[in-house]
Design an enzyme around this catalytic site. Structure first.
Site, mmCIF file in Angstrom:
data_model
loop_
_atom_site.group_PDB
_atom_site.id
_atom_site.type_symbol
_atom_site.label_atom_id
_atom_site.label_comp_id
_atom_site.label_asym_id
_atom_site.label_seq_id
_atom_site.Cartn_x
_atom_site.Cartn_y
_atom_site.Cartn_z
ATOM 1 N N GLY A 11 8.518 -9.868 -3.195
ATOM 2 C CA GLY A 11 8.959 -11.056 -3.907
ATOM 3 C C GLY A 11 8.050 -11.170 -5.117
ATOM 4 C CB CYS A 12 7.999 -10.639 -8.175
ATOM 5 S SG CYS A 12 7.820 -9.117 -7.297
ATOM 6 C CB ALA A 13 5.895 -14.990 -10.439
ATOM 7 C CG HIS A 181 5.518 -8.320 -11.907
ATOM 8 N ND1 HIS A 181 4.884 -7.793 -10.798
ATOM 9 C CD2 HIS A 181 6.806 -8.513 -11.556
ATOM 10 C CE1 HIS A 181 5.778 -7.668 -9.816
ATOM 11 N NE2 HIS A 181 6.945 -8.107 -10.252
ATOM 12 C CG ASN A 208 11.648 -12.518 -8.331
ATOM 13 O OD1 ASN A 208 11.385 -12.100 -7.212
ATOM 14 N ND2 ASN A 208 12.041 -13.759 -8.563
#
Ligand code: SF4
Ligand code: SF4
Lengths: 363, 532
Positions: A11-13, A181, A208
Site C-alpha cells: 500500500g502506498c502514498a 512515494h 499506489n
C-alpha cells in the site's frame, strides 16, 4: 529475500508537484507533502525524484548507483569507464539520520557515452544508457543503478519518506518538478533498490495500489523483449509506457486510455471515429490494460501525469495553486505542500490528468 | 445368437407403477422395450417346453393377465429417454452389477471389447469424447482471489466485461491527428465480436439434426456468440443467423461454394479434431436424406467420406495457400480460422499456422467429442487441451507472434471454471460442443454413430428429430451461456478484475495442486502455497 525474487504487494502514498512556469524550488515542499501521509507508509520505503536539479550538467546523464560491496563499485566503474566519458564522479551527499538504517554506498556520475561502442553499433545515447542500466542491474552483483536520466535524479531508500529526504539533504536541491512515494510493503525486503520511484532514463513512476493484471502485463512485455527483474507493478507500468509511447509511438493521452480503457458500454455510445480508436486500442492493447486498484504518477522531462484505475479503487486528487499543479493520494498532502489551493478536483475513475510546462518554458 | 457379451445396463420396470401407456415402447429407438402379453407369454412357454396342457393358457386369458413392458437389457444404452419421459416414473436403469474376477490389467471393458470384436471382426466405433480415466489437469488447477491488498469487485455493482474479439491483431497501432481528436491510421484485420468468450464447437448437419443446428444458430444469435457449421454445409433455414455462424471447410469439401463462404462471419479450415486426430469422417448413406443431400451437395443415400488429410494440404505451404484462397474468396473481409487436434508437436504446428496467415487457431484437446470415431483412436490419440493450450500460448509468445492469432480452446470444457482456467492459460475464447449437446438433452450415451439418438440430436430419423424442438433447445442453450457468463463475472470479480482480457494468459492467477514439477513447468503455473 530481495525484491525481484518475490512479488511484494504494497500500500502506498504518492505525491507530485510541478511548476508549470519551470520555476525551481527545493525539496522541502514535496517532503512536507509526503510526510503528511505518514500513515500510508510503514518505514520500509521512501523516495523522491526531482527534475531540473542538475542545471550545471544539464546535458549529461546523471547516474545514481548503490553499491553493497567495494568490489561492485570497482567492477561497475571499470565497465562505466569503458563505455562512457565520466565528467564527474562523487559520493551522493547524505547526512546521518535517525530512522534511516545502514545505507549502501551511494555514488553519482555525470557521463556521456563514448562515440564508438565496442560492437560499433550505431545507437543514440538513450540506448547506451539503457543497455548500461540493464547490464549493471542484471550482471554486477551488489550494484544497482537507480537513476539514469538527464538533469534529474531519484533519491530513495529504506525508511519513512521524511527521513529519507533528510538523509539525502533534499533541501539543498532545487527542481521544477518533484514526485515522491511512501511505501507500505507487506513484507520486509529491506533492500534500498526496492524503494520507489522507479526510474529509467528521465522517466519515473510512483504508484499506489496493486495491479491485478500483473500476470498478463508481464507476459505481454516479455514478448517484446522486456525482462522484468524487480517483479513490481511499478516496473510493469514504466515499461508499458516505454513500449506504447516510445517504441510504438502511441500518443501519451491514448497510452493512458489503453492502460485504463473505457468500458465497452461507453465505447458503444461514442461517435464513429472515437469508437474505432477505442475498439482498436482495446483489441490490440488488451494485454497492456492495467486492472485492479491503483493511482499512478508518471513523470518525465517537463510532464507530470496522473492516472487512476478504471473504477477508482484508490484515491487520487489534483490541485492548482498559482503556477503549481499538484497530485497526490490525499488533498491534505497537497495543502501541506503549498497552503491553500486555488482549485482542487478528483481524477475520476479511469481518467488521467496531464500537467505540462507552459509553452516556451525551457528548463 | 446373443454372443458372449452381457448387457451393460439392466432396465427395471416397476409394474406396480406402470400404467401401460406404451410411451417407452414407442420411444426407444434402440428397441430395448417391448410389450408382452401375459397370456401370449404362457403360450410361448408351453410351445417351448412341449407341454400339451392348454388349461394354463386358458386360465391366463380368463384371469386377463395384462400386457407388460419387458426390457431387452442388451439393447439399452442408458440414454435415459424413457426414464425422463415415463409419466409414472416407473423406469430405472442401472449398471449391470455382474461381477468380474478383479483384474487391474484386464478391466471389464477390455473383455467386452474383445468379445465384441471376436463376434464382428470390425473396428469398434463410438461417439462423444474420450471417457477414460486420464488425469484431468483442469481438476488440479485452482484460481486465485483477492484478499486485503487488492479489493475484489462486485459484479452486481460494477461493470464486468466479457466482450472478446477473435481475429488477428497488429503489434502496434498508428494514429494521426484529426480535427476532433486522434484518428486510427492502422487498418485492422477483420475480426468477429463475441459478447462472452464462448463459441459453439463445429458440429455438422448430418452428424447432428437440423433441429439441433437451428437451436445452436438461434442461441448463438441471442447470445452474440458463434455457432460453427462443422463440415456439413449450411442449410437454407440457417441463413437468417449467418452473422453468428462460422462456416467450416473440411477435407470432404461438403456444401462449399462461394456463397457458403461469403455467408458466414468467419471461415474455419478443419484439419483435425480432438476425438479423432489424423482420422477423416464417414457419414453413412442412410443419414443422407433429401435435406442433408442438398446441404452437403452430394447425392441422396451416398456415403459422405471426409478423407483423413486434405488432399490439397500435404504441408504448411499448402495450408497457407488454402488460407489465402479463402481470404481471396471472401475478399479479406472475414477472419480465417484453422482447427487442429492437440497432438504432441502442437506448439510448433500452431506457430506454423500463425505464420501461414491464419487469424484464429482452434485447438481441440483429446477429450473433444465427435459423432463417430474409431474407439481406439478416441481413447489413445492426442493430448489434453490444458497442456496443448499452455504450450501453444508459450510458443507464440516466445516467437513474438501471439498477437497475430486468437486462440480458441476446446475439448472437454465442462463448466465456467474450466473456461476461466483455459482463459488464464492463454485462450481468447473457449468452444463447447459436448456441453451444448448436454444442455439440449444429450446423456452422453456415446451412441451418436448409430443414428438412433433418442433425444433427436445425433440422428436424421424424422420421428426422432421431431423430438427436439429448436426453440426450446435454443432457450436451454441461451440459459447455459448466460449461466456460465454470470459465473465468469463472479470469478473475474473475485480476482479483482473487471475485464476478461486481464485474465487472459495471466497464469499467475492459477495454482497447481498435486501436479509434478514437469506438469507445472509445461502449464507455466506455480504450485499451491507458493506466493506471487
Ligand atoms: S412409459 Fe412408463 S408408464 Fe408408460 S409403459 Fe413405459 S414404463 Fe409404463
Ligand atoms: S447425442 Fe444422442 S446419441 Fe450422442 S451421446 Fe448424446 S444422447 Fe447419445
Amino acid at each position: 529475500m530481495r525484491e525481484g525474487m518475490v512479488r511484494i504487494p504494497s500500500g502506498c502514498a504518492i505525491s507530485g508537484i510541478i511548476s508549470t512556469k519551470g520555476i525551481r524550488f527545493n525539496g522541502e515542499a514535496i517532503t512536507r507533502s509526503i510526510a503528511c501521509m505518514h500513515e500510508r507508509a510503514n518505514g520500509l520505503g521512501g523516495g523522491f525524484v526531482g527534475y531540473g536539479i542538475y542545471p550545471a550538467y544539464r546535458d549529461l546523464y546523471a547516474l545514481h548507483l548503490m553499491y553493497e560491496t567495494a568490489q561492485a563499485r570497482t567492477d561497475t566503474e571499470e565497465y562505466l569507464g569503458r563505455h562512457f566519458t565520466v565528467h564527474q564522479a562523487e559520493p551522493i551527499p547524505t547526512r546521518k539520520t535517525a530512522g534511516v538504517g545502514e545505507a549502501p554506498m551511494l555514488w553519482r556520475y555525470f557521463v556521456w557515452p563514448k562515440e564508438e561502442s565496442e560492437d560499433g553499433a550505431d545507437r543514440d545515447g538513450d540506448d547506451y544508457v539503457t543497455a548500461f542500466v540493464m547490464t549493471v542491474n542484471g550482471r554486477i552483483p551488489g550494484a544497482f543503478v537507480f537513476s539514469s536520466g538527464r538533469n534529474m535524479g531519484v533519491f530513495k531508500g529504506v525508511g519513512f519518506p521524511a527521513d529519507i529526504a533528510r538523509f539525502f539533504r533534499l533541501e539543498e536541491y532545487e527542481g521544477y518538478m518533484w514526485v515522491s512515494h511512501g511505501r507500505f510493503p507487506t513484507n520486509t525486503p529491506g533492500w534500498w533498490g526496492g524503494a520507489h520511484p522507479l526510474g529509467i532514463l528521465d522517466w519515473s513512476v510512483v504508484h499506489n495500489g496493486e495491479v491485478s493484471s500483473y500476470g498478463i502485463n508481464k507476459r505481454y512485455l516479455e514478448m517484446f523483449g522486456y525482462c522484468l527483474e524487480l517483479q513490481t507493478d511499478t516496473e510493469v507500468i514504466a515499461y508499458l509506457f516505454d513500449l506504447l509511447h516510445r517504441r510504438h509511438g502511441v500518443p501519451l493521452d491514448l497510452v493512458c486510455r489503453a492502460l485504463t480503457a473505457p468500458f465497452w458500454k461507453d465505447i458503444d455510445r461514442y461517435e464513429e471515429r472515437e469508437r474505432a480508436v477505442y475498439t482498436a486500442l482495446r483489441r490490440v492493447y488488451g494485454s497492456a490494460m492495467l486492472n485492479g486498484p491503483f493511482s499512478i504518477i508518471v513523470a518525465f522531462n517537463g510532464t507530470m501525469l496522473g492516472l487512476n484505475d478504471r473504477i477508482k479503487l484508490r484515491p487520487m486528487v489534483c490541485g492548482r495553486k498559482d503556477h503549481f499543479i499538484l497530485m497526490g493520494s490525499e488533498e491534505s498532502a497537497l495543502r501541506e505542500a503549498v497552503g491553500d489551493l486555488d482549485a482542487v478536483w478528483n481524477i475520476r475513475a479511469g481518467e488521467r490528468f496531464i500537467a505540462r510546462l507552459e509553452e516556451g518554458v525551457t528548463v | 445368437m446373443r454372443g458372449y457379451l452381457p448387457p451393460e445396463y439392466l432396465v427395471h420396470i416397476d409394474h406396480g407403477k406402470c400404467r401401460r401407456c406404451g410411451n417407452c415402447v414407442r420411444n426407444c429407438a434402440f428397441g430395448a422395450l417391448q410389450f408382452e402379453h401375459g397370456a401370449w407369454q404362457q403360450i410361448m412357454r408351453i410351445f417351448q417346453h412341449g407341454q400339451d396342457d392348454l388349461q394354463q393358457v386358458f386360465d391366463k386369458i380368463k384371469e386377463n393377465v395384462p400386457d407388460r413392458v419387458v426390457a431387452d437389457h442388451h439393447k439399452c444404452v442408458q440414454c435415459h429417454y424413457c426414464v425422463t419421459h415415463c409419466p409414472e416414473g416407473a423406469i430405472s436403469v442401472q449398471p449391470n452389477p455382474l461381477a468380474y474376477r478383479g483384474n487391474y490389467h484386464w478391466q471389464p471393458h477390455h473383455l467386452k471389447n474383445i468379445w465384441l470384436q471376436a463376434e464382428t471382426g470390425g473396428k469398434l466405433l463410438t461417439g462423444a469424447g474420450n471417457d477414460k480415466t486420464y488425469f484431468s489437469y483442469f481438476d488440479h488447477m485452482v484460481l486465485d482471489a483477492c484478499q486485503v491488498t487488492n479489493p475484489s469487485i462486485d459484479p452486481l455493482r460494477e461493470p464486468m466485461e466479457l466482450r472478446t474479439y477473435l481475429g488477428s491483431r497488429p503489434d502496434a497501432l498508428e494514429f494521426e491527428s484529426g480535427p476532433d481528436g486522434p484518428v486510427l491510421k492502422t487498418k485492422l484485420a477483420p475480426a468477429v465480436r463475441l459478447e462472452t468468450p464462448l463459441v459453439f464447437a463445429g458440429m455438422s448437419y448430418g452428424a447432428v439434426s437440423l433441429n439441433a443446428h437451428k437451436a445452436l444458430a438461434m442461441a448463438a444469435k441471442a447470445c452474440g456468440i458463434l455457432m460453427n457449421t462443422g463440415e456439413g454445409g449450411l442449410h437454407t433455414d440457417l441463413y437468417p443467423y449467418a452473422d453468428w455462424i462460422m462456416v467450416q471447410v473440411a477435407s470432404g469439401r461438403f456444401g462449399i461454394d462461394p456463397d457458403y463462404l461469403r455467408r458466414g462471419v468467419a471461415v474455419e479450415i478443419k484439419i483435425g479434431q480432438g476425438a479423432k486426430p489424423g482420422i477423416g469422417g464417414h457419414l453413412p448413406g442412410e443419414k443422407v436424406d433429401e435435406e442433408v443431400s442438398r446441404t452437403r451437395m452430394i447425392p441422396v443415400g451416398s456415403d459422405a467420406l471426409s478423407p483423413a488429410p486434405h488432399h490439397d494440404i500435404y504441408s504448411i505451404e499448402d495450408l497457407s495457400q488454402l488460407i489465402y484462397a479463402l481470404k481471396e474468396a471472401t475478399e479479406y473481409t472475414k477472419p480465417v480460422a484453422v482447427k487442429i487436434a492437440a497432438v504432441h508437436n502442437v506448439a510448433a504446428i500452431a506457430s506454423g499456422i500463425a505464420r501461414a496467415g491464419a487469424d484464429i487457431i482452434t485447438i481441440d484437446g483429446f477429450r473433444g467429442g465427435t459423432g463417430a470415431t474409431p474407439l481406439i483412436i478416441r481413447d489413445h490419440v492426442g493430448i489434453p487441451i490444458e497442456m496443448a493450450l499452455a504450450a501453444v500460448d508459450d510458443r507464440l509468445r516466445q516467437e513474438g507472434i501471439r498477437n497475430r492469432v486468437s486462440l480458441v480452446a476446446s475439448g472437454g470444457i465442462r463448466h465456467s471454471g474450466d473456461v476461466a482456467k483455459a482463459i488464464a492459460l492463454g485462450a481468447d475464447a473457449v468452444a463447447i460442443g459436448t456441453a451444448a449437446l448436454i444442455a439440449m438433452g444429450c446423456r452422453l450415451c456415446q451412441k451418436c454413430y448409430t443414428g438412433n439418438c433418442n433425444w433427436g440430436i445425433a440422428t436424421q430419423k424424422p420421428e426422432l428429430t421431431a423430438r427436439l424442438d429448436p426453440e426450446r433447445a435454443a432457450e436451454r442453450l441461451v440459459n447455459l451461456i448466460r449461466g456460465w457468463s454470470l459465473e465468469l463475472k463472479e470469478i473475474l470479480g473475485a480476482l479483482g478484475l473487471n475485464a476478461v482480457e486481464s485474465l487472459r494468459g495471466s497464469r499467475l492467477r492459477l495454482r497447481g495442486i498435486g501436479l509434478s514439477e514437469s506438469d507445472l513447468r509445461v502449464l507455466g503455473i506455480k504450485n499451491a502455497g507458493v506466493g506471487a
